[in-house]
Write an enzyme that holds these catalytic residues in place. Structure first.
Site, mmCIF file in Angstrom:
data_model
loop_
_atom_site.group_PDB
_atom_site.id
_atom_site.type_symbol
_atom_site.label_atom_id
_atom_site.label_comp_id
_atom_site.label_asym_id
_atom_site.label_seq_id
_atom_site.Cartn_x
_atom_site.Cartn_y
_atom_site.Cartn_z
ATOM 1 C CG HIS A 164 6.668 3.161 -8.465
ATOM 2 N ND1 HIS A 164 7.917 3.733 -8.597
ATOM 3 C CD2 HIS A 164 5.804 4.195 -8.356
ATOM 4 C CE1 HIS A 164 7.804 5.043 -8.573
ATOM 5 N NE2 HIS A 164 6.522 5.363 -8.433
ATOM 6 C CD GLU A 218 7.052 12.248 -4.732
ATOM 7 O OE1 GLU A 218 6.910 11.322 -3.909
ATOM 8 O OE2 GLU A 218 6.378 13.292 -4.725
ATOM 9 C CB VAL A 219 10.385 6.066 -5.547
ATOM 10 C CG1 VAL A 219 11.265 4.876 -5.196
ATOM 11 C CG2 VAL A 219 9.868 6.750 -4.280
ATOM 12 C CG ASN A 278 3.647 9.137 -12.051
ATOM 13 O OD1 ASN A 278 2.822 9.471 -12.914
ATOM 14 N ND2 ASN A 278 3.334 9.074 -10.764
ATOM 15 C CG HIS A 309 1.269 4.971 -8.876
ATOM 16 N ND1 HIS A 309 1.306 5.541 -7.617
ATOM 17 C CD2 HIS A 309 2.406 5.379 -9.497
ATOM 18 C CE1 HIS A 309 2.405 6.272 -7.495
ATOM 19 N NE2 HIS A 309 3.088 6.191 -8.616
ATOM 20 N NE ARG A 366 -3.737 -2.293 2.237
ATOM 21 C CZ ARG A 366 -4.670 -2.692 1.371
ATOM 22 N NH1 ARG A 366 -5.078 -1.873 0.419
ATOM 23 N NH2 ARG A 366 -5.214 -3.890 1.459
ATOM 24 C CG ASP A 367 1.531 5.547 -2.322
ATOM 25 O OD1 ASP A 367 2.072 5.542 -3.438
ATOM 26 O OD2 ASP A 367 1.718 6.445 -1.468
ATOM 27 C CB ILE A 368 3.606 5.684 2.714
ATOM 28 C CG1 ILE A 368 3.757 5.738 4.208
ATOM 29 C CG2 ILE A 368 4.176 6.904 2.035
ATOM 30 C CD1 ILE A 368 5.199 5.647 4.671
HETATM 31 P P1 AMP Z 1 6.057 8.342 -7.897
HETATM 32 O O1 AMP Z 1 5.702 9.773 -7.633
HETATM 33 O O2 AMP Z 1 5.357 7.752 -9.099
HETATM 34 O O3 AMP Z 1 7.549 8.110 -7.905
HETATM 35 O O4 AMP Z 1 5.447 7.531 -6.677
HETATM 36 C C1 AMP Z 1 6.168 7.193 -5.538
HETATM 37 C C2 AMP Z 1 5.148 6.755 -4.527
HETATM 38 O O5 AMP Z 1 5.819 6.049 -3.499
HETATM 39 C C3 AMP Z 1 4.380 7.900 -3.878
HETATM 40 O O6 AMP Z 1 2.993 7.746 -4.141
HETATM 41 C C4 AMP Z 1 4.729 7.759 -2.396
HETATM 42 O O7 AMP Z 1 3.647 8.067 -1.565
HETATM 43 C C5 AMP Z 1 5.139 6.300 -2.305
HETATM 44 N N1 AMP Z 1 6.037 5.944 -1.229
HETATM 45 C C6 AMP Z 1 7.218 6.552 -0.931
HETATM 46 N N2 AMP Z 1 7.805 5.930 0.113
HETATM 47 C C7 AMP Z 1 6.974 4.906 0.471
HETATM 48 C C8 AMP Z 1 7.017 3.903 1.477
HETATM 49 N N3 AMP Z 1 8.043 3.815 2.345
HETATM 50 N N4 AMP Z 1 5.990 3.022 1.563
HETATM 51 C C9 AMP Z 1 4.958 3.109 0.703
HETATM 52 N N5 AMP Z 1 4.860 4.023 -0.269
HETATM 53 C C10 AMP Z 1 5.853 4.922 -0.391
#
Ligand code: AMP
Length: 114
Positions: free
Chosen positions: A100, A95-96, A87, A102, A28-30
């Protein structure tokens, strides 16, 4: 380069894991943007969509979408509908930098996305 998602894969930091196979993990997304917001990731490190190669990764991508369908069914959103999003890069708000998918559902989605 390893990201926070590698730590989740290695169980070094906690996550609410909903699905796991040898190749794929989903949790689950945080910071959920919908009642159901789950991230589906490969266990190997692929930073982003532009690093994907059909010749190498088509089976893995198929497994990620198999995961999306199994999870959507389990979460009760398969029939009502859902959105799947990758994304890629700065303009998309990535961001990461660990690939991934979504999976968002449980509410009506707008189009075009913001
Ligand atoms: P993106 O903006 O597509 O890179 O999405 C990165 C997603 O990772 C965001 O929706 C964040 O809320 C999610 N996220 C970041 N760190 C964590 C974590 N430790 N556990 C779960 N989701 C995370």
């Amino acid at each position: 380069m390893p990201t926070i998602f590698t730590k989740i894969i290695n169980k070094e930091i906690p996550a609410d894991i909903v699905y796991e196979t040898e190749d794929v993990l989903a949790f689950r997304d945080i910071n959920p943007q919908a009642p159901v917001h789950i991230l589906i990731i490969p266990k190997i490190e692929i930073p982003k969509v532009t690093d994907l190669k059909g010749s190498e990764h088509s089976e893995l991508l198929g497994k990620m979408f198999d995961a999306a369908n199994v999870i959507a069914e389990a979460e009760g959103i398969a029939e009502t509908g859902f959105r799947t999003v990758f994304n890629c890069g700065n303009n998309a708000g990535q961001e990461v930098y660990h690939l991934h998918l979504h999976l968002l559902g449980g509410r009506k989605m707008n189009w075009p996305p913001g």
